[in-house]
Design a protein around this motif. Sequence first.
Motif, PDB file in Angstrom:
ATOM      1  N   ALA A 147       0.837  -1.198   0.000  1.00  0.00           N
ATOM      2  CA  ALA A 147       0.000   0.000   0.000  1.00  0.00           C
ATOM      3  C   ALA A 147       0.872   1.248   0.000  1.00  0.00           C
ATOM      4  O   ALA A 147       1.807   1.374   0.795  1.00  0.00           O
ATOM      5  CB  ALA A 147      -0.905  -0.007   1.227  1.00  0.00           C
ATOM      6  N   LEU A 148       0.565   2.177  -0.915  1.00  0.00           N
ATOM      7  CA  LEU A 148       1.322   3.431  -1.008  1.00  0.00           C
ATOM      8  C   LEU A 148       0.784   4.489  -0.043  1.00  0.00           C
ATOM      9  O   LEU A 148       1.525   5.370   0.396  1.00  0.00           O
ATOM     10  CB  LEU A 148       1.256   3.974  -2.442  1.00  0.00           C
ATOM     11  CG  LEU A 148       1.833   3.063  -3.538  1.00  0.00           C
ATOM     12  CD1 LEU A 148       1.573   3.688  -4.905  1.00  0.00           C
ATOM     13  CD2 LEU A 148       3.325   2.863  -3.314  1.00  0.00           C
ATOM     14  N   GLU A 182     -13.582  -3.962 -13.531  1.00  0.00           N
ATOM     15  CA  GLU A 182     -13.787  -2.824 -14.439  1.00  0.00           C
ATOM     16  C   GLU A 182     -13.822  -1.479 -13.710  1.00  0.00           C
ATOM     17  O   GLU A 182     -13.707  -0.421 -14.328  1.00  0.00           O
ATOM     18  CB  GLU A 182     -15.082  -3.017 -15.224  1.00  0.00           C
ATOM     19  CG  GLU A 182     -16.301  -3.178 -14.348  1.00  0.00           C
ATOM     20  CD  GLU A 182     -17.533  -3.544 -15.144  1.00  0.00           C
ATOM     21  OE1 GLU A 182     -18.599  -3.674 -14.524  1.00  0.00           O
ATOM     22  OE2 GLU A 182     -17.435  -3.705 -16.365  1.00  0.00           O
ATOM     23  N   ASP A 183     -13.969  -1.515 -12.376  1.00  0.00           N
ATOM     24  CA  ASP A 183     -13.979  -0.277 -11.592  1.00  0.00           C
ATOM     25  C   ASP A 183     -12.606   0.073 -11.034  1.00  0.00           C
ATOM     26  O   ASP A 183     -12.464   1.042 -10.275  1.00  0.00           O
ATOM     27  CB  ASP A 183     -14.983  -0.383 -10.439  1.00  0.00           C
ATOM     28  CG  ASP A 183     -16.408  -0.535 -10.940  1.00  0.00           C
ATOM     29  OD1 ASP A 183     -16.755   0.153 -11.921  1.00  0.00           O
ATOM     30  OD2 ASP A 183     -17.168  -1.326 -10.361  1.00  0.00           O
ATOM     31  N   PRO A 198      -8.589  -0.603  -3.855  1.00  0.00           N
ATOM     32  CA  PRO A 198      -8.386   0.218  -5.050  1.00  0.00           C
ATOM     33  C   PRO A 198      -6.975   0.057  -5.602  1.00  0.00           C
ATOM     34  O   PRO A 198      -5.985   0.172  -4.877  1.00  0.00           O
ATOM     35  CB  PRO A 198      -8.621   1.646  -4.537  1.00  0.00           C
ATOM     36  CG  PRO A 198      -8.275   1.583  -3.084  1.00  0.00           C
ATOM     37  CD  PRO A 198      -8.659   0.208  -2.622  1.00  0.00           C
ATOM     38  N   SER A 199      -6.876  -0.199  -6.906  1.00  0.00           N
ATOM     39  CA  SER A 199      -5.577  -0.470  -7.525  1.00  0.00           C
ATOM     40  C   SER A 199      -4.647   0.739  -7.495  1.00  0.00           C
ATOM     41  O   SER A 199      -3.419   0.577  -7.444  1.00  0.00           O
ATOM     42  CB  SER A 199      -5.789  -0.923  -8.977  1.00  0.00           C
ATOM     43  OG  SER A 199      -6.473   0.082  -9.722  1.00  0.00           O
ATOM     44  N   ASN A 200      -5.200   1.961  -7.503  1.00  0.00           N
ATOM     45  CA  ASN A 200      -4.334   3.147  -7.546  1.00  0.00           C
ATOM     46  C   ASN A 200      -3.708   3.481  -6.196  1.00  0.00           C
ATOM     47  O   ASN A 200      -2.948   4.437  -6.084  1.00  0.00           O
ATOM     48  CB  ASN A 200      -5.116   4.361  -8.090  1.00  0.00           C
ATOM     49  CG  ASN A 200      -6.351   4.688  -7.272  1.00  0.00           C
ATOM     50  OD1 ASN A 200      -6.894   3.804  -6.589  1.00  0.00           O
ATOM     51  ND2 ASN A 200      -6.808   5.913  -7.326  1.00  0.00           N
ATOM     52  N   TYR A 201      -4.027   2.703  -5.158  1.00  0.00           N
ATOM     53  CA  TYR A 201      -3.396   2.882  -3.851  1.00  0.00           C
ATOM     54  C   TYR A 201      -2.287   1.847  -3.633  1.00  0.00           C
ATOM     55  O   TYR A 201      -1.650   1.822  -2.569  1.00  0.00           O
ATOM     56  CB  TYR A 201      -4.432   2.721  -2.729  1.00  0.00           C
ATOM     57  CG  TYR A 201      -5.243   3.979  -2.461  1.00  0.00           C
ATOM     58  CD1 TYR A 201      -5.105   4.690  -1.271  1.00  0.00           C
ATOM     59  CD2 TYR A 201      -6.172   4.440  -3.380  1.00  0.00           C
ATOM     60  CE1 TYR A 201      -5.854   5.823  -1.013  1.00  0.00           C
ATOM     61  CE2 TYR A 201      -6.935   5.576  -3.139  1.00  0.00           C
ATOM     62  CZ  TYR A 201      -6.759   6.260  -1.948  1.00  0.00           C
ATOM     63  OH  TYR A 201      -7.518   7.392  -1.688  1.00  0.00           O
ATOM     64  N   LEU A 202      -2.086   0.968  -4.614  1.00  0.00           N
ATOM     65  CA  LEU A 202      -1.163  -0.150  -4.452  1.00  0.00           C
ATOM     66  C   LEU A 202      -0.053  -0.126  -5.492  1.00  0.00           C
ATOM     67  O   LEU A 202      -0.177   0.472  -6.550  1.00  0.00           O
ATOM     68  CB  LEU A 202      -1.921  -1.479  -4.582  1.00  0.00           C
ATOM     69  CG  LEU A 202      -3.147  -1.686  -3.696  1.00  0.00           C
ATOM     70  CD1 LEU A 202      -3.821  -3.006  -4.040  1.00  0.00           C
ATOM     71  CD2 LEU A 202      -2.772  -1.648  -2.228  1.00  0.00           C
TER      72      LEU A 202
END
Length: 208
Positions: A147-148, A182-183, A198-202
């Motif tokens: 996790a970023l 898809e989300d 959420p993929s954009n936090y990883l």
Amino acid sequence: METRLELDVLIYSDEVRVVTPEELTEWELETASQVSIPTVRLFVALYPYNPAAMSPNYETAAEELPFVPGQIIKVHGDKDSDGFYHGESGGLSGYVPSNMVAEIPVDDEYLKHLLMQQGFLPVDHTGINLSDVASITDDVIVQRMVALFDYDPWENSPNVDSEVELGFHSGDIIYVLGEMDEDGFYYGDLHGRKGLVPSNYLQPLPWD
């Protein structure tokens, strides 16, 4: 020195007598034959289910089991008169609406154990594919990610059903199961807690 002697006895209306070894063995066999062990069945969730918002039974919603698509649920026995099973998954137990899940057609006890350990089946956008269940454990892609940033679903999530998401802190290592939906969410596992992340936090973290 006090010596204690334990004896099994039979109590009748007019007498009490010591049980013979043969009688005790016969009673144990008869009792064991009358005890039915409920068959364990595995189901997979077809849709997300939040009892607090979706349950038709407002008074008993707290006794129902929340789940997300693809989650494997262990069920004992048959559904009740209201159409609910009693199941357990992810360390929780509760009632499960039968119209939100599908049974996984597998009888092998070892495979059942593997599937329960996995806790999840891959879900595509057209639903659950229950064919070729025996190869599922080989097909699932498991990725290790870090996790970023901190993520609190209740504060940061863009979704109304944020209770199916997984909260985490920066630096947490999350094991991601399957492909991104898809989300832009993965299905992840953090110390045994499972949910959407959420993929954009990883960021991918190599195994070596």
